[in-house]
Write an enzyme that holds these catalytic residues in place. Structure first.
Site, PDB file in Angstrom:
ATOM      1  N   ARG A  56       6.767 -17.749 -18.504  1.00  0.00           N
ATOM      2  CA  ARG A  56       7.592 -16.983 -17.381  1.00  0.00           C
ATOM      3  C   ARG A  56       7.823 -15.540 -17.857  1.00  0.00           C
ATOM      4  NH1 ARG A  56      11.999 -22.042 -16.969  1.00  0.00           N
ATOM      5  NH2 ARG A  56      10.328 -23.784 -16.149  1.00  0.00           N
ATOM      6  N   CYS A  58       2.699  -0.765  -5.344  1.00  0.00           N
ATOM      7  CA  CYS A  58       1.294  -1.049  -5.616  1.00  0.00           C
ATOM      8  C   CYS A  58       1.261  -2.109  -6.396  1.00  0.00           C
ATOM      9  CB  CYS A  58       0.360   0.130  -5.323  1.00  0.00           C
ATOM     10  SG  CYS A  58       0.529   1.056  -4.089  1.00  0.00           S
ATOM     11  N   ASN A  96      -2.932   3.817 -13.703  1.00  0.00           N
ATOM     12  CA  ASN A  96      -2.405   2.608 -13.852  1.00  0.00           C
ATOM     13  C   ASN A  96      -2.694   2.049 -15.064  1.00  0.00           C
ATOM     14  OD1 ASN A  96      -2.938   2.298 -10.386  1.00  0.00           O
ATOM     15  ND2 ASN A  96      -1.156   2.915 -11.311  1.00  0.00           N
ATOM     16  N   HIS A 111     -10.053   0.391  -3.131  1.00  0.00           N
ATOM     17  CA  HIS A 111     -10.759   1.248  -2.252  1.00  0.00           C
ATOM     18  C   HIS A 111     -10.648   2.658  -2.717  1.00  0.00           C
ATOM     19  CE1 HIS A 111      -6.143   1.217  -1.681  1.00  0.00           C
ATOM     20  NE2 HIS A 111      -6.369   2.385  -1.493  1.00  0.00           N
ATOM     21  N   TYR A 156     -11.011   6.333  -1.151  1.00  0.00           N
ATOM     22  CA  TYR A 156     -10.639   7.184   0.078  1.00  0.00           C
ATOM     23  C   TYR A 156     -12.146   8.010   0.288  1.00  0.00           C
ATOM     24  CZ  TYR A 156      -5.923   5.944   0.282  1.00  0.00           C
ATOM     25  OH  TYR A 156      -4.873   5.032   0.530  1.00  0.00           O
TER      26      TYR A 156
END
EC number: 2.1.1.45
Length: 319
Positions: free
Chosen positions: A182, A201, A232, A262, A264
């Site tokens: 947990r 995100c 990230n 993705h 762009y």
């Protein structure tokens, strides 16, 4: 080539070659795949990409901002970090208080209209100056809602008697119950998400301890692969390293699981350029061992050694 960086580049190729063509909220359009995972062994080096220069100072200040429980961009601007400017700026220029030139679709228009781009720069400078120097304006237009750090440190208590500090609870639990399943950090609140400037995100992380090593898996619902994902990867690897330092554990793996990955349409040329570049040995992360709490780290306590990289590759952000 580093195995850690190779998997990032291989996934970029996969998105370009097999990704579905999708329109998106920003009206930019993407190449998109659903469901991907990368594993970074931090014993092989700190996974900051070398095939282009990634601004580690911005990664540091953003993570420290998260750990403060802050959701106002003033702290970032004080550290010359502008990665979150566009969304609060959009809130301002769409408000009744904005009296300047029309900024509709400024993210796309700045790429096509040089005259408009200059107008945008002028209004953006006004916005930044007011966030830094006008407390009332900063409070009204500088916040991004209940995302990331705000939810990490101040999750609303269901009993309405305060808030939950997930980071403090997480570190304490790792120390006393490292085998727990947990060890969760979440940034997705269904109640407040609709009101966020940009909903989180990277929405959930789970820590895992075995044989004296701690690893972290993060799930990211939406991943801007060229601009966002390199940040990230480094940000959560840094968070993992800081948690390890505060719990007396060795660093294991950062596992990055992505939903919609993705590229762009207006980043395709840039990522192709990156794919043509050489890679280098990964740098080494150094944390100040004298820092006693994860909340006490300053910018100077976090250093990167031997970061050899290719040049910056610029690309517009989709707002």
């Amino acid at each position: 080539m580093s195995r850690n960086e190779e998997q990032y580049l291989n996934l970029a190729r996969r998105i370009l070659e097999t990704g579905a063509s999708k329109m998106d909220r920003t009206k930019t359009g993407t190449h998109s795949i659903f469901g991907a995972q990368m594993r970074f062994d931090l014993s092989e080096g700190f996974p900051l990409l070398t095939s282009k220069k990634v601004a580690f100072g911005r990664i540091k200040s953003e993570l420290l901002w998260f750990l403060r429980g802050d959701n106002n961009i003033r702290f970032l601007l004080q550290h010359h970090n502008h990665i979150w400017d566009e969304w609060p700026f959009k809130k301002w220029v769409e408000s009744n208080e904005y009296k300047g030139p029309d900024m509709t679709d400024f993210g796309l228009r700045t790429q096509k209209d040089p005259i408009f781009a200059e107008q945008y720069k002028e209004q953006k400078k006004i916005f930044v100056d007011r966030i830094l120097n006008d407390d009332e304006f900063s409070k009204k237009f500088g916040t991004i809602g209940d995302v990331y750090g705000k939810l990490w440190r101040h999750w609303p208590d269901a009993n309405d008697d305060g808030s939950v500090d997930q980071i403090t609870r997480l570190i304490n639990e790792i120390k006393v119950n490292p085998n727990s399943r947990r060890l969760i950090l979440t940034a997705w609140d269904p109640e407040t998400t609709p009101f966020a400037t940009l909903p989180s995100c990277h929405v959930m992380s789970q820590f895992y301890v075995v044989d004296g090593k701690i690893s972290l898996q993060m799930y990211q619902r939406s991943a801007d692969y060229f601009l966002g994902v390199p940040f990230n990867i480094a940000s959560y690897s840094l968070l993992l390293s800081m948690v390890a330092a505060q719990t007396g554990l060795e660093v294991g793996e950062f596992i990055h699981t992505i939903g919609d990955a993705h590229i762009y349409n207006n980043h395709v040329d840039q990522i192709k350029e990156q794919l043509s570049k050489p890679t280098h040995k990964l740098p080494t992360l150094k944390l100040n061992p004298d820092v006693k709490s994860i909340f006490d780290y300053e910018m100077s306590d976090i250093k990167l050694e031997n970061y050899i990289h290719e040049d910056v590759i610029k690309a517009p952000i989709a707002v």
